[in-house]
Design an enzyme around this catalytic site. Structure first.
Site, PDB file in Angstrom:
ATOM      1  N   CYS A 134      75.627  83.462 -12.037  1.00 43.92           N
ATOM      2  CA  CYS A 134      76.070  83.353 -12.880  1.00 43.92           C
ATOM      3  C   CYS A 134      77.457  83.691 -13.350  1.00 43.92           C
ATOM      4  CB  CYS A 134      75.787  83.386 -14.455  1.00 43.92           C
ATOM      5  SG  CYS A 134      76.947  83.862 -15.699  1.00 43.92           S
ATOM      6  N   CYS A 137      78.615  86.330 -16.421  1.00 40.07           N
ATOM      7  CA  CYS A 137      77.252  87.330 -16.098  1.00 40.07           C
ATOM      8  C   CYS A 137      77.601  88.481 -15.206  1.00 40.07           C
ATOM      9  CB  CYS A 137      75.937  87.059 -15.950  1.00 40.07           C
ATOM     10  SG  CYS A 137      75.398  85.815 -17.081  1.00 40.07           S
ATOM     11  N   ASP A 138      78.100  87.770 -13.382  1.00 40.67           N
ATOM     12  CA  ASP A 138      78.196  89.066 -13.010  1.00 40.67           C
ATOM     13  C   ASP A 138      79.510  89.049 -12.649  1.00 40.67           C
ATOM     14  OD1 ASP A 138      75.057  89.434 -13.418  1.00 40.67           O
ATOM     15  OD2 ASP A 138      74.985  87.652 -12.238  1.00 40.67           O
TER      16      ASP A 138
END
Length: 312
Positions: A134, A137-138
């Site tokens: 993701c 997300c990261d």
């Protein structure tokens, strides 16, 4: 004897826990069922920086905060993998691998999805330490670094473009000689100076010590092996919903996802779906929370409607 509830929620991720909070606060009897610990994929996330209210919080810590909140009004929690769900009209019967049987007026499905894995050495070892599925997300953890994206579909290329805003360079590794993404997305990627492409190639190993240092690559046309230095590996070879127990309900699409309307209703009255198990584009904690609240309110209204009919 089967235990009876107003609402049973299968899956205790952020969507399921929010639904439990709203439903129990409305004085409904609520059970959350999950095959593992509450929190879902949050438990595999080292740090969350894109959930409102927290500048940064460990994934398991946010899961615990949500769980404590979701059970404060009496919602119960139980372990067990759901083996079958039978639609009996105004009630649904759920059976688990623990031999338990439950009856509910409303079923909310929040079992989520899982990323398809490459299945190569190093993938599991470096999950959360350089291997991610993701970019939203990261990606922020890799500012100014060289990143590898594996895949050639829409998700891989769109996320790769997103990562160029953060990384020094993004190398896309694809097993074919052309991308599968939409043409307009492909063109944006080809026009991006920070993106480069390695064609006809498969990643055979993710390498590093305490964190990712690069990937071993095999060209499937020439047989040549090579090594690409990278600080992060983002894998996009597909996502699959966890919906096997619900195949007999008539609520899945051809790929196993659960389509809903904007109020989280499925095709079957009294069955709702929330979170990553839904057919949708953005799978984030913030969107899951909103869906959980919506489903719980709709579930409450549905039960009130059933009760009023029974009392006539």
């Amino acid at each position: 004897m089967a235990k009876e509830y107003d609402i049973i929620i299968i899956g205790a991720g952020p969507a399921g826990m929010t639904a439990a909070l709203y439903a129990s606060r409305a004085n409904m009897s609520v059970l959350m069922l999950d095959r593992g610990i509450y929190g879902g994929q949050m438990n595999n996330t080292a740090s969350i920086e894109n959930y409102p209210g927290f500048k940064s919080i460990l994934g398991p810590d946010l899961a615990k905060e949500m769980y404590d909140s979701s059970t404060q009004f009496g919602a119960e929690y139980s372990y067990g993998s759901v083996e079958s769900v039978v639609n009996d009209g105004d009630t649904k019967t759920i059976t688990t691998d623990m031999g338990d049987e439950f009856i509910t007026k409303v079923l909310i499905i929040g079992t989520g999805s899982e990323y398809k894995k490459l299945g190569v050495p190093g993938e599991e070892d470096f999950s959360g330490r350089g291997v991610s599925y993701c970019a939203v997300c990261d990606g922020a953890f890799f500012k100014g670094m060289h990143l590898v994206v594996i895949g050639g579909g829409d998700s891989a290329i769109e996320e790769g473009i997103y990562l160029t805003q953060l990384a020094s360079k993004v190398t896309v590794i694809h097993r074919r000689d052309q991308l599968r993404a939409q043409k307009i997305t492909q063109q944006r990627a080809f026009d991006n100076d920070k993106m480069e492409f390695v064609w006809n190639s498969n990643v055979t190993e993710i390498v590093g010590d305490d964190k990712v240092e690069g990937v071993k690559v095999n060209n499937n046309k020439t047989g040549e092996d090579s090594f690409i230095d990278a600080s992060g590996v983002f894998i996009y070879v597909g996502v699959q919903p966890m919906t096997a127990p619900f195949k007999g309900l008539g609520i899945l699409d051809e790929d196993g996802w659960i389509p809903t309307d904007e109020l989280m209703h499925t095709k079957v009255p009294g069955i709702f779906a929330v979170g990553d198990v839904r057919k949708k584009n953005l799978r984030q904690i913030a969107t899951a929370v909103g869906e959980g609240g919506t489903a719980a309110q709709q579930a409450f209204d549905y039960i009130q409607e059933i009760n009023s009919k029974q009392n006539v």
